[in-house]
Motif scaffolding. Structure first.
Motif, PDB file in Angstrom:
ATOM      1  N   ALA A  12      -5.257   5.716   2.834  1.00  0.00           N
ATOM      2  CA  ALA A  12      -5.699   5.618   4.223  1.00  0.00           C
ATOM      3  C   ALA A  12      -5.309   6.856   5.020  1.00  0.00           C
ATOM      4  CB  ALA A  12      -5.098   4.381   4.878  1.00  0.00           C
ATOM      5  N   HIS A  13      -6.281   7.410   5.713  1.00  0.00           N
ATOM      6  CA  HIS A  13      -6.051   8.499   6.662  1.00  0.00           C
ATOM      7  C   HIS A  13      -6.304   8.028   8.099  1.00  0.00           C
ATOM      8  CE1 HIS A  13      -6.099  10.872   3.008  1.00  0.00           C
ATOM      9  NE2 HIS A  13      -5.874  11.987   3.677  1.00  0.00           N
ATOM     10  N   CYS A  14      -6.471   6.716   8.248  1.00  0.00           N
ATOM     11  CA  CYS A  14      -6.724   6.092   9.543  1.00  0.00           C
ATOM     12  C   CYS A  14      -6.184   4.674   9.470  1.00  0.00           C
ATOM     13  CB  CYS A  14      -8.231   6.084   9.814  1.00  0.00           C
ATOM     14  SG  CYS A  14      -8.708   5.286  11.356  1.00  0.00           S
ATOM     15  N   GLU A  15      -5.656   4.169  10.582  1.00  0.00           N
ATOM     16  CA  GLU A  15      -5.027   2.846  10.550  1.00  0.00           C
ATOM     17  C   GLU A  15      -5.998   1.745  10.140  1.00  0.00           C
ATOM     18  OE1 GLU A  15      -5.436   0.091  12.680  1.00  0.00           O
ATOM     19  OE2 GLU A  15      -7.056   0.987  13.841  1.00  0.00           O
ATOM     20  N   ALA A  16      -7.277   1.958  10.354  1.00  0.00           N
ATOM     21  CA  ALA A  16      -8.264   0.945   9.987  1.00  0.00           C
ATOM     22  C   ALA A  16      -8.315   0.705   8.484  1.00  0.00           C
ATOM     23  CB  ALA A  16      -9.644   1.358  10.490  1.00  0.00           C
ATOM     24  N   ASP A  17      -7.844   1.657   7.690  1.00  0.00           N
ATOM     25  CA  ASP A  17      -7.915   1.526   6.236  1.00  0.00           C
ATOM     26  C   ASP A  17      -6.594   1.112   5.592  1.00  0.00           C
ATOM     27  OD1 ASP A  17     -10.477   1.795   5.261  1.00  0.00           O
ATOM     28  OD2 ASP A  17     -10.421   3.982   5.243  1.00  0.00           O
ATOM     29  N   VAL A  18      -5.543   0.938   6.352  1.00  0.00           N
ATOM     30  CA  VAL A  18      -4.259   0.548   5.766  1.00  0.00           C
ATOM     31  C   VAL A  18      -4.418  -0.785   5.036  1.00  0.00           C
ATOM     32  CG1 VAL A  18      -1.895  -0.169   6.260  1.00  0.00           C
ATOM     33  CG2 VAL A  18      -2.880   1.791   7.471  1.00  0.00           C
ATOM     34  N   GLY A  19      -4.026  -0.814   3.776  1.00  0.00           N
ATOM     35  CA  GLY A  19      -4.128  -2.030   2.984  1.00  0.00           C
ATOM     36  C   GLY A  19      -5.530  -2.375   2.525  1.00  0.00           C
ATOM     37  N   ASN A  20      -6.483  -1.506   2.775  1.00  0.00           N
ATOM     38  CA  ASN A  20      -7.876  -1.786   2.409  1.00  0.00           C
ATOM     39  C   ASN A  20      -8.129  -1.378   0.957  1.00  0.00           C
ATOM     40  OD1 ASN A  20     -10.598  -2.161   2.148  1.00  0.00           O
ATOM     41  ND2 ASN A  20     -11.197  -0.635   3.671  1.00  0.00           N
TER      42      ASN A  20
ATOM     43  N   ASP B 257       0.881  -1.172   0.000  1.00  0.00           N
ATOM     44  CA  ASP B 257       0.000   0.000   0.000  1.00  0.00           C
ATOM     45  C   ASP B 257       0.913   1.214   0.000  1.00  0.00           C
ATOM     46  OD1 ASP B 257      -2.085   1.770   0.165  1.00  0.00           O
ATOM     47  OD2 ASP B 257      -2.863   1.060   2.091  1.00  0.00           O
ATOM     48  N   LEU B 258       0.916   1.975  -1.077  1.00  0.00           N
ATOM     49  CA  LEU B 258       1.897   3.055  -1.233  1.00  0.00           C
ATOM     50  C   LEU B 258       1.288   4.455  -1.204  1.00  0.00           C
ATOM     51  CD1 LEU B 258       4.417   1.617  -3.865  1.00  0.00           C
ATOM     52  CD2 LEU B 258       4.397   1.403  -1.375  1.00  0.00           C
ATOM     53  N   HIS B 259       0.068   4.573  -0.707  1.00  0.00           N
ATOM     54  CA  HIS B 259      -0.538   5.906  -0.559  1.00  0.00           C
ATOM     55  C   HIS B 259      -1.310   5.931   0.748  1.00  0.00           C
ATOM     56  CE1 HIS B 259      -3.251   9.237  -2.540  1.00  0.00           C
ATOM     57  NE2 HIS B 259      -2.876   9.550  -1.302  1.00  0.00           N
ATOM     58  N   THR B 260      -0.635   6.412   1.807  1.00  0.00           N
ATOM     59  CA  THR B 260      -1.251   6.520   3.130  1.00  0.00           C
ATOM     60  C   THR B 260      -0.777   7.812   3.798  1.00  0.00           C
ATOM     61  OG1 THR B 260       0.506   5.371   4.361  1.00  0.00           O
ATOM     62  CG2 THR B 260      -1.203   3.990   3.354  1.00  0.00           C
ATOM     63  N   HIS B 261      -1.497   8.200   4.828  1.00  0.00           N
ATOM     64  CA  HIS B 261      -1.209   9.457   5.527  1.00  0.00           C
ATOM     65  C   HIS B 261      -1.222   9.265   7.041  1.00  0.00           C
ATOM     66  CE1 HIS B 261      -1.779  11.879   1.837  1.00  0.00           C
ATOM     67  NE2 HIS B 261      -2.700  10.969   1.547  1.00  0.00           N
ATOM     68  N   THR B 262      -0.415  10.061   7.741  1.00  0.00           N
ATOM     69  CA  THR B 262      -0.408  10.082   9.200  1.00  0.00           C
ATOM     70  C   THR B 262      -0.877  11.450   9.687  1.00  0.00           C
ATOM     71  OG1 THR B 262       1.801  10.987   9.645  1.00  0.00           O
ATOM     72  CG2 THR B 262       1.675   8.650   9.039  1.00  0.00           C
ATOM     73  N   ILE B 263      -0.827  11.631  10.998  1.00  0.00           N
ATOM     74  CA  ILE B 263      -1.249  12.912  11.580  1.00  0.00           C
ATOM     75  C   ILE B 263      -0.447  14.088  11.031  1.00  0.00           C
ATOM     76  CG2 ILE B 263      -2.217  11.970  13.703  1.00  0.00           C
ATOM     77  CD1 ILE B 263       0.465  12.546  15.072  1.00  0.00           C
ATOM     78  N   ALA B 264       0.719  13.828  10.440  1.00  0.00           N
ATOM     79  CA  ALA B 264       1.519  14.912   9.876  1.00  0.00           C
ATOM     80  C   ALA B 264       0.824  15.590   8.705  1.00  0.00           C
ATOM     81  CB  ALA B 264       2.889  14.391   9.429  1.00  0.00           C
ATOM     82  N   SER B 265      -0.140  14.908   8.083  1.00  0.00           N
ATOM     83  CA  SER B 265      -0.866  15.504   6.963  1.00  0.00           C
ATOM     84  C   SER B 265      -1.944  16.478   7.420  1.00  0.00           C
ATOM     85  CB  SER B 265      -1.496  14.408   6.094  1.00  0.00           C
ATOM     86  OG  SER B 265      -0.534  13.816   5.251  1.00  0.00           O
ATOM     87  N   GLY B 266      -2.246  16.496   8.710  1.00  0.00           N
ATOM     88  CA  GLY B 266      -3.155  17.503   9.243  1.00  0.00           C
ATOM     89  C   GLY B 266      -4.594  17.076   9.371  1.00  0.00           C
ATOM     90  N   HIS B 267      -5.035  16.094   8.583  1.00  0.00           N
ATOM     91  CA  HIS B 267      -6.427  15.646   8.672  1.00  0.00           C
ATOM     92  C   HIS B 267      -6.512  14.120   8.644  1.00  0.00           C
ATOM     93  CE1 HIS B 267      -5.511  16.161   4.363  1.00  0.00           C
ATOM     94  NE2 HIS B 267      -6.317  15.142   4.164  1.00  0.00           N
ATOM     95  N   ALA B 268      -5.450  13.479   9.114  1.00  0.00           N
ATOM     96  CA  ALA B 268      -5.451  12.034   9.324  1.00  0.00           C
ATOM     97  C   ALA B 268      -5.354  11.783  10.831  1.00  0.00           C
ATOM     98  CB  ALA B 268      -4.296  11.379   8.575  1.00  0.00           C
ATOM     99  N   TYR B 269      -5.450  10.522  11.248  1.00  0.00           N
ATOM    100  CA  TYR B 269      -5.768  10.274  12.649  1.00  0.00           C
ATOM    101  C   TYR B 269      -4.824   9.338  13.389  1.00  0.00           C
ATOM    102  CZ  TYR B 269      -9.907  12.640  11.065  1.00  0.00           C
ATOM    103  OH  TYR B 269     -10.748  13.571  10.527  1.00  0.00           O
ATOM    104  N   ASN B 270      -3.745   8.888  12.744  1.00  0.00           N
ATOM    105  CA  ASN B 270      -2.834   7.971  13.414  1.00  0.00           C
ATOM    106  C   ASN B 270      -1.388   8.347  13.156  1.00  0.00           C
ATOM    107  OD1 ASN B 270      -5.405   6.028  12.760  1.00  0.00           O
ATOM    108  ND2 ASN B 270      -4.403   5.487  14.688  1.00  0.00           N
ATOM    109  N   THR B 271      -0.509   7.842  14.029  1.00  0.00           N
ATOM    110  CA  THR B 271       0.916   8.110  13.895  1.00  0.00           C
ATOM    111  C   THR B 271       1.547   7.173  12.871  1.00  0.00           C
ATOM    112  OG1 THR B 271       1.546   6.502  15.582  1.00  0.00           O
ATOM    113  CG2 THR B 271       0.996   8.741  16.340  1.00  0.00           C
ATOM    114  N   LEU B 272       2.788   7.467  12.540  1.00  0.00           N
ATOM    115  CA  LEU B 272       3.544   6.625  11.613  1.00  0.00           C
ATOM    116  C   LEU B 272       3.625   5.192  12.128  1.00  0.00           C
ATOM    117  CD1 LEU B 272       5.471   6.375   9.131  1.00  0.00           C
ATOM    118  CD2 LEU B 272       7.329   7.008  10.684  1.00  0.00           C
TER     119      LEU B 272
END
Length: 249
Positions: A197-205, A7-22
């Protein structure tokens, strides 16, 4: 059945509107059996995104965590009809790879020809390896020109599973992907499935994207997610990792 290992397109809280850490995102990837995770924070033109300095300190981050190989990049904002983007070369040079996307706050919608030219211009940038969610009907494009441009510039087109969510604000993504994928089949242009994914629940989804590919009987050999070697043909950093023995193909 596609063996989906990245999965090569995900975001962490550093993006400002995502909800989990790296680390939370990587641990989610590990729990779902992914071998490769890419984190692509939004470029600085997105409201609330990180400062460009964020992209110059990747050397401090371990590149393997919990058995998952980690790549660090950026989801660049396409800002003009010439394909201009929102990070300078001095920051781009430190990325493992980059996704380039059109986002409403950062881009003024143009004609079909102008929007298509914006994507083509971004593809010509050697730092860009993936075109993110080229599916939003609010920004109409000529899909035949887009697909042929991806083939010419050796860039992957993304099938973004988040765009296919019923509540997604992007318009007509399903219809646009059907058109794009049929052209990819015709011209033998590979795609990559990503969660955005902007939340860990969606990683790899990638469930919605996979369902669409199955419905269209899209050729597995044109989907890079099942092979690190196939993806590495489009992402030089990944190729270097394989050659150095840091990843098993």
């Amino acid at each position: 059945m596609i063996n989906d290992i990245m999965d090569l397109h995900t975001h962490t809280i550093a993006s400002g509107h995502a909800y989990n850490t790296l680390y939370e995102m990587v641990h989610a990837a590990a729990s779902r059996g992914l071998g490769l995770l890419g984190v692509t924070e939004h470029g600085p033109r997105i409201p609330g995104a990180c400062h460009p300095f964020y992209f110059i300190n990747f050397k401090v981050v371990p590149r393997e965590i919990s058995g998952v190989r980690l790549m660090l990049g950026c989801e660049l904002n396409i800002t003009g009809y010439d394909g201009s983007i929102d990070l300078e070369d001095r920051y781009l040079s430190g990325l493992d790879y980059a996704v380039a996307s059109i986002h409403e706050p950062c881009y003024t919608n143009g004609t079909t020809a102008q929007n298509t030219a914006a994507y083509l211009g971004a593809m010509k940038n050697p730092h860009v390896h993936i075109i993110g969610h080229p599916d939003d009907g609010r920004f109409p494009v000529d899909y035949e020109t887009l697909v042929c441009g991806a083939r010419e510039n050796h860039v992957l087109l993304e099938v973004n599973s988040s765009s296919l969510h019923p509540a997604c604000h992007r318009q007509n993504a399903r219809e646009n992907y059907i058109r794009m994928l049929e052209l990819c089949r015709q011209y033998q242009v590979p795609v990559i499935l990503d969660s955005d994914a902007h939340c860990e629940a969606d990683v790899g989804n990638h469930a919605r994207a996979l369902a669409l590919l199955k419905e269209l009987d899209f050729p597995e050999e044109l989907v890079v997610n099942s092979s690190l070697e196939r993806a590495a043909e489009y992402i030089p950093c990944l190729k270097s990792m394989l050659e150095a023995g840091g990843l098993q193909p």
